[in-house]
Design a protein around this motif. Structure first.
Motif, PDB file in Angstrom:
ATOM      1  N   HIS A  68       0.862  -1.177   0.000  1.00  0.00           N
ATOM      2  CA  HIS A  68       0.000   0.000   0.000  1.00  0.00           C
ATOM      3  C   HIS A  68       0.906   1.237   0.000  1.00  0.00           C
ATOM      4  N   GLU A  71       1.831   3.541   3.060  1.00  0.00           N
ATOM      5  CA  GLU A  71       2.160   2.826   4.303  1.00  0.00           C
ATOM      6  C   GLU A  71       3.667   2.567   4.334  1.00  0.00           C
ATOM      7  N   ARG A 119      -3.047   4.403  -1.227  1.00  0.00           N
ATOM      8  CA  ARG A 119      -3.054   2.988  -0.898  1.00  0.00           C
ATOM      9  C   ARG A 119      -2.887   2.112  -2.153  1.00  0.00           C
ATOM     10  N   HIS A 158       2.863  -3.398   6.850  1.00  0.00           N
ATOM     11  CA  HIS A 158       1.888  -2.344   6.540  1.00  0.00           C
ATOM     12  C   HIS A 158       1.869  -1.257   7.614  1.00  0.00           C
ATOM     13  N   ASN A 159       1.092  -0.180   7.321  1.00  0.00           N
ATOM     14  CA  ASN A 159       0.663   0.767   8.356  1.00  0.00           C
ATOM     15  C   ASN A 159      -0.850   0.708   8.485  1.00  0.00           C
TER      16      ASN A 159
HETATM   17 ZN   LIG Z   1      -1.913  -1.828   4.204  1.00  0.00          ZN
END
Ligand SMILES: [Zn+2]
Length: 413
Positions: A68, A71, A119, A158-159
């Motif tokens: 993403h 992120e 994203r 991820h974030n």
């Molecule tokens: Zn993500």
């Protein structure tokens, strides 16, 4: 160690593909005997995607970050891990990692999304829902890497939303983990047991720094996601999500936590201690919740500026970070808005402000901390309503009926 040795930029959202490329080229030019770099494909817009590999051991590990585009934390953490390996390569613990593991890492899987700080990829597809249809070049790349390498374990980095909380009373969830399921029954295969044990290792590594801020995700099966399908295809996946941290500049601490988590996980895989870790330490992590606030101003008398009488309540502000391109440079902007008003006692804020005895009002033009002013009656140009930008001021009443500005909050920082 991170403080002394990190090479990453301190504001990870500002790291773009060009910076990743220059760092990759520097690693390639260093002719390191332990860190290898190869281009494994291109994004839809033709940006390079790299695999940075260290170790020659029999157990293959695959880590990928920034699937993403908005992120970014783990991307910078991976560059700090390459530096850790480079600096300590002669030491027994790192020798053990290099001889037991072959660690493949993709620091930026979605460079087109990163370029836009969004994203999705440039097709507007969420790559993490493309594991079955494989309509994105970036998703196909990840699938082909998995099939080529057949890793024993994967790390999906991820974030998560800054509104993610954990525990009661709720605190911002700095790190959330998920031992990813591969079926509706959430069966525990040997592979899932491994990722639960890895989750326990990460929890134990991070609790000294982030006690009460580590959560886990609900392990519902998502038929379209990469983590779920990699686990099904034979590469069990630990999802690591980086969330908020209660500092105005949260990135250094979040980077430290990523670095610490991944190094501990690698050492536990290399020395076999992961197989003795207690999966219950993962299972007993509290589940994530949502609805946390960036700032809550509690128990304050609210002058809305809409002309209605003042009333007492809590005001919850949320923050969203965006990267804008200005004159070809990335600029990080945080937008704060009013998300809720009323009794917010069940919610948590990263920043808590006691408003007892104080007044909260829309920010007046020119008002700064220390300004003394009177409050106009009737309707104001700006108002305190849900959805409005958080341009507000907290005031202390003065004996003469006027007010002194004690704090100023701005909608854009
Ligand atoms: Zn993500």
């Amino acid at each position: 160690m991170w403080d002394a040795e990190h090479v990453s930029s301190l504001v990870s959202p500002l790291v773009d593909h060009a910076e990743v490329k220059s760092r990759i080229q520097a690693i390639a030019a260093s002719d390191s005997p332990v860190i290898r770099v190869r281009e494994v494909g291109r994004s839809l817009e033709g940006r390079e995607v790299w695999d940075v590999t260290f170790g020659t051991g029999p157990t293959t590990v695959l880590m990928w970050s920034q699937m993403h585009g908005d992120e970014p934390t783990a991307t910078s953490a991976l560059f700090d891990i390459y530096e850790y390996i480079r600096l300590h390569e002669k030491e027994p613990a790192v020798q053990q990692v290099l001889s037991a593991l072959t660690v493949h890492t993709v620091p930026m899987l979605n460079p087109d999304g990163s370029e836009r700080f969004q994203r999705r990829n440039v097709q507007s597809i969420d790559i993490n829902r493309d594991a079955l249809l494989l309509q994105t070049p970036e998703g196909r790349l990840l699938k082909s890497l998995r099939d080529e390498l057949n890793p024993a374990v994967g790390f999906n980095l991820h974030n998560q939303s800054w509104r993610t909380t954990v525990g009661k009373p709720p605190k911002g969830a700095a790190i959330s983990l998920l031992s990813v399921a591969y079926d509706e029954e959430r069966s525990v295969s040997p592979g899932r047991l491994l990722t639960k044990r890895l989750g326990a290792v990460v929890r134990d590594a991070l609790e000294p720094f982030a006690l009460g801020r580590i959560g886990k995700y609900d392990d519902s099966f998502e038929v379209r996601a990469f983590g779920d399908n990699l686990t099904l295809w034979g590469t069990p996946v630990l999802l690591v999500e980086t969330g908020p941290w209660p500092e105005v500049n949260p990135d250094p601490m979040l980077l430290r936590l990523n670095y610490t988590a991944l190094i501990h996980a690698l050492h536990a895989l290399a020395d076999g201690s992961v197989h003795k870790a207690d999966a219950a330490r993962y299972d007993s992590l509290p589940e994530n919740q949502t609805g946390g606030f960036y700032t809550i101003i509690r128990n304050v008398s609210i002058v809305t500026g809409t002309g209605i009488p003042s009333f007492t309540g809590d005001v919850g502000l949320v923050a969203n970070r965006r990267v804008r391109i200005e004159d070809g440079k990335r600029v990080l902007v945080t937008q704060h808005s009013i998300d809720d008003i009323g009794d917010l006692r069940t919610a948590g804020g990263l920043f808590e402000v006691d408003g007892a005895g104080k007044v909260l009002a829309p920010l007046r033009p020119g008002a700064e901390v220390g300004t003394e002013l009177a409050l106009p009656a009737g309707k104001w140009d700006s108002t305190i309503v849900v959805g409005a930008p958080a341009n507000v001021m907290m005031l202390a009443p003065l004996p003469d009926g006027r007010y002194r500005v004690e704090r100023v909050f701005r909608g854009t920082t």
